[in-house]
Design an enzyme around this catalytic site. Structure first.
Site, PDB file in Angstrom:
ATOM      1  N   ARG A  83       0.834  -1.200   0.000  1.00  0.00           N
ATOM      2  CA  ARG A  83       0.000   0.000   0.000  1.00  0.00           C
ATOM      3  C   ARG A  83       0.866   1.245   0.000  1.00  0.00           C
ATOM      4  O   ARG A  83       1.780   1.385   0.803  1.00  0.00           O
ATOM      5  CB  ARG A  83      -0.909  -0.006   1.244  1.00  0.00           C
ATOM      6  CG  ARG A  83      -1.638   1.308   1.528  1.00  0.00           C
ATOM      7  CD  ARG A  83      -2.923   1.422   0.742  1.00  0.00           C
ATOM      8  NE  ARG A  83      -3.523   2.725   0.842  1.00  0.00           N
ATOM      9  CZ  ARG A  83      -4.494   3.066   1.671  1.00  0.00           C
ATOM     10  NH1 ARG A  83      -4.984   2.185   2.515  1.00  0.00           N
ATOM     11  NH2 ARG A  83      -5.000   4.275   1.651  1.00  0.00           N
ATOM     12  N   ARG A  92      -5.431   1.363  -4.694  1.00  0.00           N
ATOM     13  CA  ARG A  92      -4.633   0.764  -3.632  1.00  0.00           C
ATOM     14  C   ARG A  92      -4.643  -0.760  -3.715  1.00  0.00           C
ATOM     15  O   ARG A  92      -5.626  -1.348  -4.140  1.00  0.00           O
ATOM     16  CB  ARG A  92      -5.125   1.211  -2.263  1.00  0.00           C
ATOM     17  CG  ARG A  92      -6.582   0.865  -2.045  1.00  0.00           C
ATOM     18  CD  ARG A  92      -7.259   1.714  -1.025  1.00  0.00           C
ATOM     19  NE  ARG A  92      -7.371   3.062  -1.511  1.00  0.00           N
ATOM     20  CZ  ARG A  92      -7.903   4.047  -0.817  1.00  0.00           C
ATOM     21  NH1 ARG A  92      -8.376   3.840   0.366  1.00  0.00           N
ATOM     22  NH2 ARG A  92      -7.983   5.249  -1.314  1.00  0.00           N
ATOM     23  N   ASP A  95      -6.762  -1.735   1.449  1.00  0.00           N
ATOM     24  CA  ASP A  95      -7.163  -0.714   2.412  1.00  0.00           C
ATOM     25  C   ASP A  95      -7.876  -1.460   3.523  1.00  0.00           C
ATOM     26  O   ASP A  95      -8.758  -2.279   3.257  1.00  0.00           O
ATOM     27  CB  ASP A  95      -8.105   0.288   1.743  1.00  0.00           C
ATOM     28  CG  ASP A  95      -8.512   1.422   2.663  1.00  0.00           C
ATOM     29  OD1 ASP A  95      -7.672   1.846   3.486  1.00  0.00           O
ATOM     30  OD2 ASP A  95      -9.656   1.889   2.562  1.00  0.00           O
ATOM     31  N   ASP A  97      -9.864  -0.594   7.036  1.00  0.00           N
ATOM     32  CA  ASP A  97     -10.414   0.437   7.921  1.00  0.00           C
ATOM     33  C   ASP A  97     -11.075  -0.209   9.128  1.00  0.00           C
ATOM     34  O   ASP A  97     -11.828  -1.179   8.982  1.00  0.00           O
ATOM     35  CB  ASP A  97     -11.476   1.272   7.199  1.00  0.00           C
ATOM     36  CG  ASP A  97     -10.892   2.227   6.186  1.00  0.00           C
ATOM     37  OD1 ASP A  97      -9.721   2.620   6.340  1.00  0.00           O
ATOM     38  OD2 ASP A  97     -11.616   2.593   5.241  1.00  0.00           O
TER      39      ASP A  97
END
Length: 162
Positions: A83, A92, A95, A97
């Site tokens: 990344r 990307r 990712d 989160d």
């Protein structure tokens, strides 16, 4: 241990491979146990940066890590998988989160829990619905939140599977 929910997304190269590797790395991390995985969804990119479609998923984990420790681990896995943070909302490899950590709210410079964008993003809410067992999120059903986003048509079930 704390039940938590993480969103994963990838739109470069071997998208499903990056999702699988991220989950494997998370499950191999001390203090994290992957409990459930959503279906995999394909989504149109969010934001104004031209790029390929994403594969998105949400996983339910049990963790003994504190929020910032969990963030550090997810960011190390992102870095391990190549990344690069070059363009905001840009392409990307992976990712990860942190969406929710059971019973916890946090607001710091590095991390906000619950994730501040959950209610706006069908690409998060739709896979979250697959693994979230509570009847309400933010006092509403997930279906109602999805309807309110105005972007649920940008999310569809992927041909990819775990």
């Amino acid at each position: 241990m704390t039940i938590s929910y993480l969103a994963l997304g990838s739109n470069i190269e071997d998208r499903i491979g990056y999702l699988r590797k991220a989950i494997d790395y998370l499950d191999q991390t001390t203090g994290i146990k992957v409990l459930e995985k959503s279906f995999i969804y394909e989504t149109a990119p969010y934001g104004d940066v031209p790029q390929d479609n994403y594969l998105n998923a949400v996983i339910k984990i049990d963790t003994s890590l504190e929020p910032l420790e969990l963030l550090n681990q997810t960011q190390q896995i992102e870095k391990r998988l190549g990344r690069e943070r070059l363009i905001h909302w840009g392409p990307r490899t992976i990712d990860i989160d942190i969406l929710l950590m059971e019973g916890l709210t946090l607001s710091s410079e590095r991390l906000t829990i619950p994730h501040p964008e959950i209610e706006k993003r069908s690409f998060v809410l739709i896979p979250l619905k697959d693994v979230y067992t509570q009847p309400l999120l933010f006092g509403q059903t997930i279906d109602h939140l999805i309807d309110q986003t105005g972007n649920k048509e940008d999310v569809w079930t992927s041909k990819e599977s775990w």
